[in-house]
Design an enzyme around this catalytic site. Structure first.
Site, mmCIF file in Angstrom:
data_model
loop_
_atom_site.group_PDB
_atom_site.id
_atom_site.type_symbol
_atom_site.label_atom_id
_atom_site.label_comp_id
_atom_site.label_asym_id
_atom_site.label_seq_id
_atom_site.Cartn_x
_atom_site.Cartn_y
_atom_site.Cartn_z
ATOM 1 C CB SER A 1 -0.946 -0.057 1.215
ATOM 2 O OG SER A 1 -2.017 0.823 1.059
ATOM 3 C CG ASP B 1 -6.523 -3.356 -3.423
ATOM 4 O OD1 ASP B 1 -7.282 -2.385 -3.290
ATOM 5 O OD2 ASP B 1 -5.374 -3.394 -2.960
ATOM 6 C CG HIS C 1 -5.756 -2.267 0.277
ATOM 7 N ND1 HIS C 1 -4.864 -2.121 -0.765
ATOM 8 C CD2 HIS C 1 -5.238 -1.540 1.299
ATOM 9 C CE1 HIS C 1 -3.871 -1.331 -0.393
ATOM 10 N NE2 HIS C 1 -4.073 -0.968 0.869
#
Lengths: 356, 356
Positions: free
Chosen positions: B146, B300, B329
């Site tokens: 991320s 995601d 995610h």
């Protein structure tokens, strides 16, 4: 006099429509609306045999007007030269009886006092209006998008003998947990605004900040990631994301009444035809006799295709017909020139399919 | 004395780590942090040749601790018996210099006065620390998820000679408009709380309502629709969605400092390696010489696979390796037993790939 005089909910923005009283509407959750008014827009002429009617329901924040502007007309499947098309605005949408306009016999239901209304209440009210006001007992097609799909499923399960064909677009028969949470987040954007005052504001302008936040959350989930990536909004005349938000999505929602939006959202969260069968979704969908085309939008972020697939499997003789639109859920606005031709093709094929 | 004494940011919750000063850090956006401290956790032993180092960066709201608990250890690709693994907490994460703990020489940067920090500032600070504190000039691998992927790309573009291999997980080199808007929505959940007081609250507890709303928005976007549909949380010991929110996602975020989260979010919104090449993303990614595995998570919702694909195409010799995880995610938390084996397999293969 309306509880709140909000000019958005007027003929100026929504064209011709009639307000029809269906009298007292007892509600699934208890209580009743003493004098329930439904806004009705019709297109075309009802045949003498009353066998050419199509019913269209409205989605969250929407009214009949988007259908007038985009979905209905000669050349469209919803052709008023052939069909009598009736659109009834859902309860709470600001045109039909709603928190902000509850007055007269409904004055006790104004604003934060508005009762909890379910999809099933809408469909009961719609069936009554169609029968008592128009004498319609059979519908060639029931269709609608998003919350309109919820109503379409409710119609097909609750009144299987009346619905010949059903076309739910971008919506499910049983709302998902994810959608429940998404809607909760939308609600909280509004209710957390200090100007909301527990629903007892005196103008929607007092809740503008909350309504704008609510609009931006729609920006995250209502369109697809690819819509933003491809800057599709430039084709709509907006320079960048901020211009699109400020020029389209925010003003669209800030014109509306917060309590009305909340009434619809509470209803959306609880859409579920399995209430008719003790929680058994397969059994509920098994009641459907309408020829059904299930129409998800491929890029929808909160009514994804696979959620439609699992339901469609339980509907006898149904077909899954995927609509392709990079706009995602808000493809329903029909701003993509490729959208309506797909919808029209599916609805035409469905209407041309003989049914018993 | 900390500007705010928040017990979450302590060894009790984050185990062993060192606070290392790198002195004054001049910032890309102007201004500086007079005495920038970075929290550092290390695993394994640096070889005499200093050629066995791996650098791991942290994601939004995360610290080194999740890597200690889930990613590092014998049997994992990040094996401290073989590698010297350094994790540096990003600026603003509450352990490194952050709004809530800015004191002493940094006292003027406390709370709402904290300067705008970019991904590039973090990477400059990290490179300095690795070089000056450990004497590390070469990294066998840079990885992170991320915002950690954003830092990984920044490392590979900014210091191509130092990065032998790169493994960005679930994150892009150039943040998308959709992500920018998503993060804006997250920020507004916090800043709209009257208890936030423009960043000058006296305890994160005053912003609890906003932090809880922020957590629920994560619930909508952080997991996949299918995560909720399959009720994956029951396998984690939670009875229903509300229990999972109340028992996991909300307490996770309400323990944290609002200004710290906002500092990280501002940084996330603007992650973009094309700053190095006048906006030319392909040119920036073309600078990468590291052998790169691009590792999106298939479910995601805001770093979708296709956003990784378009970037990966510009990285010489890179490979797209999709991680399958219904968590979406937040699969990064590695709670799905199928997740770490996939990550380990990819990172092992990458580490075993000879590079020049």
């Amino acid at each position: 006099m309306a509880a709140i005089d909000n000019p958005y909910y007027s003929h100026e923005f929504h064209g011709d429509y009639d307000l029809v009283s269906i009298g007292r509407l007892d509600l699934e959750e208890g209580g009743s609306i003493p004098d329930c008014h439904l806004a009705v827009a019709t297109f075309g002429t009802l045949s003498e045999a009353k066998d050419n009617a199509i019913f269209v329901s409205t989605w969250y924040s929407g009214t009949h007007q988007i259908f007038r502007e985009q979905y209905i007309g000669e050349g469209h499947a919803l052709d008023p030269s052939k069909y009598f098309i009736v659109i009834i605005d859902q309860i709470g949408n600001g045109l039909s009886t709603s928190p902000h306009n509850a007055n007269g016999a409904n004055a006790a239901l104004s604003m934060s006092a508005f009762p909890k209304v379910r999809i099933g209440d809408d469909v009961v009210a719609q069936e009554r209006l169609l029968r008592e006001h128009f004498g319609i007992e059979t519908l060639q097609l029931v269709t609608g998008g998003s919350m309109g799909a919820q109503q379409t499923y409710e119609w097909a399960v609750r009144f299987p003998d009346k619905v010949k064909r059903a076309a739910p677009i971008a919506g499910t028969a049983q709302n998902t947990d994810h959608d429940f949470l998404y809607v909760r987040v939308l609600m909280e954007a509004i209710t957390s605004d200090p100007g909301f005052h527990g629903g007892e504001y005196t103008s929607n302008a007092e809740v503008q900040a909350g309504l704008e936040r609510h609009a931006r959350i729609w920006g995250v989930m209502g369109f697809s990631t690819e819509f933003w990536k491809q800057k599709v909004y430039t084709g709509l005349g907006f320079e960048d994301m901020d211009a699109f938000l400020a020029g389209f999505l925010q003003p669209y929602f800030t014109a509306m009444d917060p309590n009305d939006l909340l009434a619809m959202m509470w209803k959306w969260q609880r859409g579920d035809v399995a209430r008719h069968t003790g929680g058994d979704l397969a059994a509920a969908l098994g009641r459907i006799t309408a020829k059904t085309f299930v129409l998800p939008i491929d890029e929808d972020m909160f009514f994804p295709i696979r959620d439609h697939v699992t339901e469609q499997a339980h509907i006898k003789g149904s077909e899954l017909r995927v609509i392709n639109d990079v706009l995602g859920h808000l493809g329903l606005f029909a701003v993509n020139p490729d959208y309506m031709p797909q919808i029209d093709a599916q609805l035409k094929e469905l209407l041309d399919t003989p049914v018993s």
